[in-house]
Motif scaffolding. Structure first.
Motif, PDB file in Angstrom:
ATOM      1  N   CYS A 113      -7.080 -14.904 -93.454  1.00  0.00           N
ATOM      2  CA  CYS A 113      -7.483 -14.927 -92.048  1.00  0.00           C
ATOM      3  C   CYS A 113      -7.297 -16.291 -91.385  1.00  0.00           C
ATOM      4  O   CYS A 113      -6.900 -16.368 -90.214  1.00  0.00           O
ATOM      5  N   MET A 114      -7.578 -17.351 -92.113  1.00  0.00           N
ATOM      6  CA  MET A 114      -7.463 -18.680 -91.510  1.00  0.00           C
ATOM      7  C   MET A 114      -6.004 -19.056 -91.279  1.00  0.00           C
ATOM      8  O   MET A 114      -5.667 -19.707 -90.281  1.00  0.00           O
ATOM      9  N   LYS A 115      -5.134 -18.636 -92.163  1.00  0.00           N
ATOM     10  CA  LYS A 115      -3.714 -18.914 -91.982  1.00  0.00           C
ATOM     11  C   LYS A 115      -3.187 -18.281 -90.707  1.00  0.00           C
ATOM     12  O   LYS A 115      -2.358 -18.875 -90.000  1.00  0.00           O
ATOM     13  N   TYR A 116      -3.689 -17.075 -90.403  1.00  0.00           N
ATOM     14  CA  TYR A 116      -3.157 -16.342 -89.270  1.00  0.00           C
ATOM     15  C   TYR A 116      -4.020 -16.455 -88.019  1.00  0.00           C
ATOM     16  O   TYR A 116      -4.027 -15.577 -87.173  1.00  0.00           O
ATOM     17  N   GLY A 117      -4.753 -17.562 -87.923  1.00  0.00           N
ATOM     18  CA  GLY A 117      -5.325 -17.942 -86.637  1.00  0.00           C
ATOM     19  C   GLY A 117      -6.738 -17.517 -86.329  1.00  0.00           C
ATOM     20  O   GLY A 117      -7.149 -17.623 -85.163  1.00  0.00           O
ATOM     21  N   LEU A 380     -24.032  -5.608 -94.485  1.00  0.00           N
ATOM     22  CA  LEU A 380     -24.543  -6.584 -93.520  1.00  0.00           C
ATOM     23  C   LEU A 380     -23.504  -7.614 -93.086  1.00  0.00           C
ATOM     24  O   LEU A 380     -23.842  -8.549 -92.366  1.00  0.00           O
ATOM     25  N   ARG A 381     -22.237  -7.435 -93.496  1.00  0.00           N
ATOM     26  CA  ARG A 381     -21.222  -8.438 -93.171  1.00  0.00           C
ATOM     27  C   ARG A 381     -20.067  -7.880 -92.317  1.00  0.00           C
ATOM     28  O   ARG A 381     -18.909  -7.887 -92.718  1.00  0.00           O
ATOM     29  N   PRO A 382     -20.350  -7.445 -91.101  1.00  0.00           N
ATOM     30  CA  PRO A 382     -19.281  -6.969 -90.223  1.00  0.00           C
ATOM     31  C   PRO A 382     -18.352  -8.083 -89.780  1.00  0.00           C
ATOM     32  O   PRO A 382     -17.273  -7.833 -89.241  1.00  0.00           O
ATOM     33  N   ASP A 383     -18.780  -9.323 -90.018  1.00  0.00           N
ATOM     34  CA  ASP A 383     -18.000 -10.489 -89.583  1.00  0.00           C
ATOM     35  C   ASP A 383     -16.941 -10.904 -90.593  1.00  0.00           C
ATOM     36  O   ASP A 383     -16.169 -11.833 -90.334  1.00  0.00           O
ATOM     37  N   GLY A 384     -16.874 -10.236 -91.757  1.00  0.00           N
ATOM     38  CA  GLY A 384     -16.031 -10.730 -92.847  1.00  0.00           C
ATOM     39  C   GLY A 384     -14.666 -10.106 -92.979  1.00  0.00           C
ATOM     40  O   GLY A 384     -13.953 -10.390 -93.946  1.00  0.00           O
ATOM     41  N   HIS A 385     -14.254  -9.246 -92.037  1.00  0.00           N
ATOM     42  CA  HIS A 385     -12.970  -8.554 -92.141  1.00  0.00           C
ATOM     43  C   HIS A 385     -11.844  -9.304 -91.424  1.00  0.00           C
ATOM     44  O   HIS A 385     -12.097 -10.069 -90.488  1.00  0.00           O
ATOM     45  N   PRO A 386     -10.604  -9.047 -91.825  1.00  0.00           N
ATOM     46  CA  PRO A 386      -9.474  -9.720 -91.164  1.00  0.00           C
ATOM     47  C   PRO A 386      -9.285  -9.326 -89.707  1.00  0.00           C
ATOM     48  O   PRO A 386      -8.754 -10.115 -88.926  1.00  0.00           O
ATOM     49  N   SER A 387      -9.680  -8.094 -89.340  1.00  0.00           N
ATOM     50  CA  SER A 387      -9.407  -7.616 -87.983  1.00  0.00           C
ATOM     51  C   SER A 387      -7.910  -7.738 -87.707  1.00  0.00           C
ATOM     52  O   SER A 387      -7.102  -7.200 -88.438  1.00  0.00           O
ATOM     53  N   ARG A 388      -7.532  -8.512 -86.700  1.00  0.00           N
ATOM     54  CA  ARG A 388      -6.102  -8.678 -86.386  1.00  0.00           C
ATOM     55  C   ARG A 388      -5.513  -9.938 -87.000  1.00  0.00           C
ATOM     56  O   ARG A 388      -4.341 -10.246 -86.791  1.00  0.00           O
ATOM     57  N   TYR A 389      -6.322 -10.672 -87.780  1.00  0.00           N
ATOM     58  CA  TYR A 389      -5.856 -11.951 -88.333  1.00  0.00           C
ATOM     59  C   TYR A 389      -5.295 -11.783 -89.744  1.00  0.00           C
ATOM     60  O   TYR A 389      -5.629 -12.537 -90.658  1.00  0.00           O
ATOM     61  N   GLY A 390      -4.417 -10.800 -89.907  1.00  0.00           N
ATOM     62  CA  GLY A 390      -3.737 -10.603 -91.174  1.00  0.00           C
ATOM     63  C   GLY A 390      -2.237 -10.758 -91.044  1.00  0.00           C
ATOM     64  O   GLY A 390      -1.485 -10.492 -91.987  1.00  0.00           O
ATOM     65  N   HIS A 391      -1.801 -11.183 -89.892  1.00  0.00           N
ATOM     66  CA  HIS A 391      -0.371 -11.408 -89.635  1.00  0.00           C
ATOM     67  C   HIS A 391      -0.248 -12.195 -88.337  1.00  0.00           C
ATOM     68  O   HIS A 391      -1.202 -12.314 -87.557  1.00  0.00           O
ATOM     69  N   TRP A 392       0.925 -12.744 -88.090  1.00  0.00           N
ATOM     70  CA  TRP A 392       1.148 -13.488 -86.855  1.00  0.00           C
ATOM     71  C   TRP A 392       1.145 -12.529 -85.665  1.00  0.00           C
ATOM     72  O   TRP A 392       1.650 -11.408 -85.763  1.00  0.00           O
ATOM     73  N   PRO A 393       0.570 -12.934 -84.530  1.00  0.00           N
ATOM     74  CA  PRO A 393       0.533 -12.056 -83.355  1.00  0.00           C
ATOM     75  C   PRO A 393       1.915 -11.582 -82.916  1.00  0.00           C
ATOM     76  O   PRO A 393       2.078 -10.465 -82.421  1.00  0.00           O
ATOM     77  N   TYR A 400      -2.815  -1.787 -88.261  1.00  0.00           N
ATOM     78  CA  TYR A 400      -4.003  -1.593 -87.442  1.00  0.00           C
ATOM     79  C   TYR A 400      -4.977  -2.735 -87.716  1.00  0.00           C
ATOM     80  O   TYR A 400      -4.835  -3.498 -88.667  1.00  0.00           O
ATOM     81  N   ASN A 401      -5.974  -2.858 -86.847  1.00  0.00           N
ATOM     82  CA  ASN A 401      -7.022  -3.834 -87.103  1.00  0.00           C
ATOM     83  C   ASN A 401      -7.668  -3.513 -88.447  1.00  0.00           C
ATOM     84  O   ASN A 401      -8.052  -2.361 -88.694  1.00  0.00           O
ATOM     85  N   ASP A 402      -7.773  -4.509 -89.304  1.00  0.00           N
ATOM     86  CA  ASP A 402      -8.255  -4.291 -90.671  1.00  0.00           C
ATOM     87  C   ASP A 402      -9.747  -4.587 -90.753  1.00  0.00           C
ATOM     88  O   ASP A 402     -10.166  -5.748 -90.783  1.00  0.00           O
ATOM     89  N   CYS A 403     -10.543  -3.531 -90.799  1.00  0.00           N
ATOM     90  CA  CYS A 403     -11.988  -3.655 -90.961  1.00  0.00           C
ATOM     91  C   CYS A 403     -12.435  -3.046 -92.282  1.00  0.00           C
ATOM     92  O   CYS A 403     -13.586  -2.626 -92.440  1.00  0.00           O
ATOM     93  N   VAL A 404     -11.495  -2.980 -93.242  1.00  0.00           N
ATOM     94  CA  VAL A 404     -11.760  -2.434 -94.569  1.00  0.00           C
ATOM     95  C   VAL A 404     -11.705  -3.540 -95.620  1.00  0.00           C
ATOM     96  O   VAL A 404     -12.613  -3.675 -96.447  1.00  0.00           O
ATOM     97  N   HIS A 405     -10.640  -4.323 -95.605  1.00  0.00           N
ATOM     98  CA  HIS A 405     -10.507  -5.431 -96.551  1.00  0.00           C
ATOM     99  C   HIS A 405     -11.307  -6.637 -96.060  1.00  0.00           C
ATOM    100  O   HIS A 405     -11.903  -6.601 -94.978  1.00  0.00           O
ATOM    101  N   TRP A 406     -11.262  -7.714 -96.857  1.00  0.00           N
ATOM    102  CA  TRP A 406     -12.140  -8.857 -96.578  1.00  0.00           C
ATOM    103  C   TRP A 406     -11.368 -10.171 -96.574  1.00  0.00           C
ATOM    104  O   TRP A 406     -10.516 -10.410 -97.437  1.00  0.00           O
ATOM    105  N   CYS A 407     -11.694 -11.012 -95.600  1.00  0.00           N
ATOM    106  CA  CYS A 407     -11.102 -12.356 -95.541  1.00  0.00           C
ATOM    107  C   CYS A 407     -11.479 -13.136 -96.799  1.00  0.00           C
ATOM    108  O   CYS A 407     -12.582 -12.996 -97.332  1.00  0.00           O
ATOM    109  N   LEU A 408     -10.567 -13.977 -97.257  1.00  0.00           N
ATOM    110  CA  LEU A 408     -10.847 -14.921 -98.335  1.00  0.00           C
ATOM    111  C   LEU A 408     -10.519 -16.330 -97.846  1.00  0.00           C
ATOM    112  O   LEU A 408      -9.437 -16.540 -97.317  1.00  0.00           O
TER     113      LEU A 408
END
Length: 440
Positions: A113-117, A380-393, A400-408
């Motif tokens: 997630c941090m790599k992709y913004g 309790l951690r809805p804030d921990g998913h990649p959402s759209r930050y799994g690739h460059w915009p 799709y927005n990723d709310c299944v896997h988890w940011c590392l």
């Protein structure tokens, strides 16, 4: 919820001058009889680790983690008091994270997630605080000593692989593994920690049972045929020699499936096939989980421990995964702000019910089946998913927005905290079970 500041590893040490000598002896005796059954050299470093040269696969922990490198000076946290480590709250942890996306190469691109913004970083700065006790932060040196000369298999879908990659990143503070995969396949990877002779492996089996994608038609894109009474041979045939198995899964059962039992079609879930009854995804998941447990309990001469890592809830809001749903929260929930519901609740309850049945059968055969109950903490951690930050915009990908896997780094690093605490208490638990078995 009371927030108690604790030492990173083993809690605050009580000054010896405040404790009578008799009390010290009593405490020491209790520790000996509770820790000894673990039968692990908890307090020594690997000589090969201390003397190894720095190459591409190994490195010495950075000074930022020196406080984690002091476990040989303290006893591990193996409190014998009853405490449910899986019920609690998330509390701030300014010392986190313990690795970054720049220091760990094992992070999957879609969870980087941090790599992709991703603009915020507070989601990395929390730790789990159980009600009534403390859960120590994962200590890579202690973990590797506990699993010296052993092996661990992660069996499940991509969330299971997500968990394994989290562990590799956490262990990187002590040592990098080398690739010892039997084949060149990203779905079946093996890594070895040479200094500890410890191997971890990933087995991709999203349905746990034998399955394959059906021939695609106009209305059956992505349809899978599942043989609910046949375990997937790609993983079950290789479990015999593993010391620890981390079993998980569930998300793939929300997709379109056709169910077979005894080689006969019995129903489906959202298959849109004429004259085929809809048995629901819950029917398929229960049957598949039951088959996986039965296969593990029937493994000949298996001496390892199986952990069921419970369902990791997704957090789509304002729509389903393919209907614009997203997860944009930046802070954890408190336990009174949300509850398990919908398919997340159903899958979790199926796991608990099937686990209870399988555990009863396992005990009859002298097997060990444990519940790694991460669901409440993960809910309790809805804030921990990649959402759209799994690739460059600007990247031309269909994701799709990723709310299944988890940011590392992220919330599921805590799954290793849970696992290590369970490993440390395993000797005590096994001894208690033997006493109970003899008494009955």
């Amino acid at each position: 919820m009371k927030f108690q500041v604790m030492e990173l590893l083993f809690g605050k040490n009580t000054p010896k001058q405040m404790i009578p000598k008799v009390t010290l002896l009593a405490v020491f005796a209790i520790l000996v009889f509770t820790v000894t059954p673990l039968s692990y050299p908890l307090f020594r470093y690997s000589s090969s680790y201390l003397n190894k040269n720095n190459n591409n696969n190994h490195h010495h922990p950075s000074s930022a983690f020196d406080d984690l490198n002091q476990f040989s000076q303290s006893l591990p946290s193996t409190s014998v008091k009853k405490c449910d480590i899986f019920t609690g709250e998330w509390v701030p942890n300014p010392k986190a994270p313990y690795y970054t996306n720049k220091t760990c190469w094992a992070i999957h691109e879609h969870q980087n997630c941090m790599k992709y913004g991703r603009p915020d970083s507070e989601f990395m700065k929390w730790r789990w605080k159980p009600n009534g006790c403390d859960l120590p932060i994962f200590n890579p040196f202690q973990f590797l000593e506990l699993v010296r000369d052993k092996s661990m298999a992660f069996v499940g879908d991509s969330v299971g692989r997500n968990q394994m990659q989290s562990m590799i990143c956490l262990l990187s503070r002590a040592e990098w593994p080398i690739d010892v995969s039997l084949i060149r396949d990203d779905y079946f990877m093996r890594w070895k920690y040479p200094s500890y002779n410890f191997t971890i492996a990933s087995f991709w089996t999203p349905h746990l049972v034998r399955s394959h994608e059906a021939a695609k038609g106009p209305s059956q894109t992505g349809l899978h045929n599942l043989y609910l009474d046949e375990p997937d041979e790609k993983w079950i045939t290789q479990m015999q020699d593993f010391d620890y198995i981390i079993l998980s899964g569930g998300h793939w059962f929300t997709k379109s499936m056709v169910f077979y039992e005894n080689q006969k079609l019995v129903g489906c879930h959202y298959c849109l096939l004429e004259n085929v009854p809809d048995l629901t995804m819950y029917y398929g998941y229960r049957k598949a989980l039951r088959t996986a447990f039965r296969a593990l309990n029937n493994l000949k001469d298996f001496k390892g421990i199986t952990y069921l890592r419970t369902f990791a809830p997704s957090h789509f809001e304002n729509g389903l995964w393919n209907q614009g749903g997203n997860c944009v929260r930046t802070k954890p929930f408190r336990s009174n702000e949300t509850q398990l519901e919908g398919f997340n609740l159903e899958f979790y309850m199926i796991q608990l019910e099937e686990f209870k049945i399988a555990e009863r059968e396992a005990r009859k055969k002298g097997r060990k089946l444990r519940l790694l109950d991460t669901t409440q903490a993960t809910l309790l951690r809805p804030d921990g998913h990649p959402s759209r930050y799994g690739h460059w915009p600007s990247e031309n990908v269909t994701l799709y927005n990723d709310c299944v896997h988890w940011c590392l780094p992220g919330p599921i690093d805590t799954w290793s905290d849970f696992l290590l605490e369970m490993l440390k208490m395993e000797g005590v638990r096994s001894a208690q079970e033997k006493l109970h078995f003899r008494a009955n």
